[in-house]
Enzyme design. Sequence first.
Site, PDB file in Angstrom:
ATOM      1  N   ARG A 166       0.831  -1.368   0.093  1.00 62.62           N
ATOM      2  CA  ARG A 166      -0.052  -0.024  -0.109  1.00 62.62           C
ATOM      3  C   ARG A 166       0.963   1.268  -0.005  1.00 62.62           C
ATOM      4  NH1 ARG A 166      -2.097  -3.525   4.109  1.00 62.62           N
ATOM      5  NH2 ARG A 166      -4.200  -4.302   3.607  1.00 62.62           N
ATOM      6  N   HIS A 262      -2.657   2.425  -5.620  1.00 60.29           N
ATOM      7  CA  HIS A 262      -3.215   1.083  -5.387  1.00 60.29           C
ATOM      8  C   HIS A 262      -3.657   0.424  -6.415  1.00 60.29           C
ATOM      9  CE1 HIS A 262      -4.685  -0.175  -1.632  1.00 60.29           C
ATOM     10  NE2 HIS A 262      -5.806  -0.925  -2.163  1.00 60.29           N
ATOM     11  N   ARG A 265      -0.829  -2.216  -6.654  1.00 53.24           N
ATOM     12  CA  ARG A 265      -0.754  -3.250  -5.839  1.00 53.24           C
ATOM     13  C   ARG A 265      -1.836  -4.329  -6.404  1.00 53.24           C
ATOM     14  NH1 ARG A 265      -1.311  -4.803  -0.009  1.00 53.24           N
ATOM     15  NH2 ARG A 265      -3.306  -5.219   0.586  1.00 53.24           N
ATOM     16  N   HIS A 288      -3.926  -9.545   3.896  1.00 54.44           N
ATOM     17  CA  HIS A 288      -5.370  -9.494   4.288  1.00 54.44           C
ATOM     18  C   HIS A 288      -5.712 -10.303   5.381  1.00 54.44           C
ATOM     19  CE1 HIS A 288      -6.415  -8.402  -0.328  1.00 54.44           C
ATOM     20  NE2 HIS A 288      -6.200  -7.317   0.252  1.00 54.44           N
TER      21      HIS A 288
END
Length: 303
Positions: A166, A262, A265, A288
């Site tokens: 991130r 992002h 990513r 996550h």
Amino acid sequence: MSTKTNAIRQRARTRAAVDAGTVQQVEAALERLWAEHGLSTATLAGYRRDLLGLAGFLDTRGKGLDAATQADLFDYLSWRVSQGYAAKSNARLLSSLRGFYALKKRSGAMSEDPTRLLDMPRLPRPVPKALSESQVEALLRADAGEAPEQITLRAMLELMYACGLRVTELVDLPAAAVNLRQGLLRVMGKGSKERLVPMGEEAQHWLERYLQQVRPARVGKRAVAVLFVDAGGHAMTRQQFWSALKRRAQLAGVDPARVSPHVLRHSFATHLLNHGADLRALQMLLGHSSLSSTQIYTLIAKE
């Protein structure tokens, strides 16, 4: 007359129909909701618009907010759908109404909560945007040069793409989190959860160049914790990186509107899946907490 014009006029009529007493009632409820749930200013403003909009609709039926029935709320939601309101907007409306009428029921102002049989509209799950591998390659190789700014940006881009970082993780990355000998990064993600991520040979190469050729001259003898610093020796900000990324996209011939930190990513995750990566391994690399958050990338990979 267009549907949009009708909707605008209807909203104007409903706002005009709300009396001062109703406004005070809404404001009092918002104060309670803020005290109980710590709602943000933006959320409270949205709730205010929702409640006053309903109040105006009910006024056309000769009713106040306290007299609303399930049928009234069904009709109001149906009207909004007919006017083209998005599912996301109606979902927030329902949250506003549930909070408001839960207060009314607890205070004894109403014996029944008219929202109890209303279901949240199904929101389409957004599919993350990703660049193709050739676009990422063009982005990484554009504006190649030996200037400190070029080496710094290349190292940041290589690291972000190779590790699926991130943007906050990238700019906040401490220099002490880098292990060049083992080729690993120690990343502090959301919820202060730490993960180890391999950086790959290309990212490691450019990071070594940055550490040897750029960072020492920028930092000097000062103790600077963060890894990436700007020309003044200060921590690189998200805004600085975002601006540099947009300029690089322009040079690479990639639409800058499609490029963001992002998106890199997302591209990292999608490309790994395309090359046979295990979903559980990808979950760990991305940091996550839930596998369902990672599974969304299978949709892009299939495309």
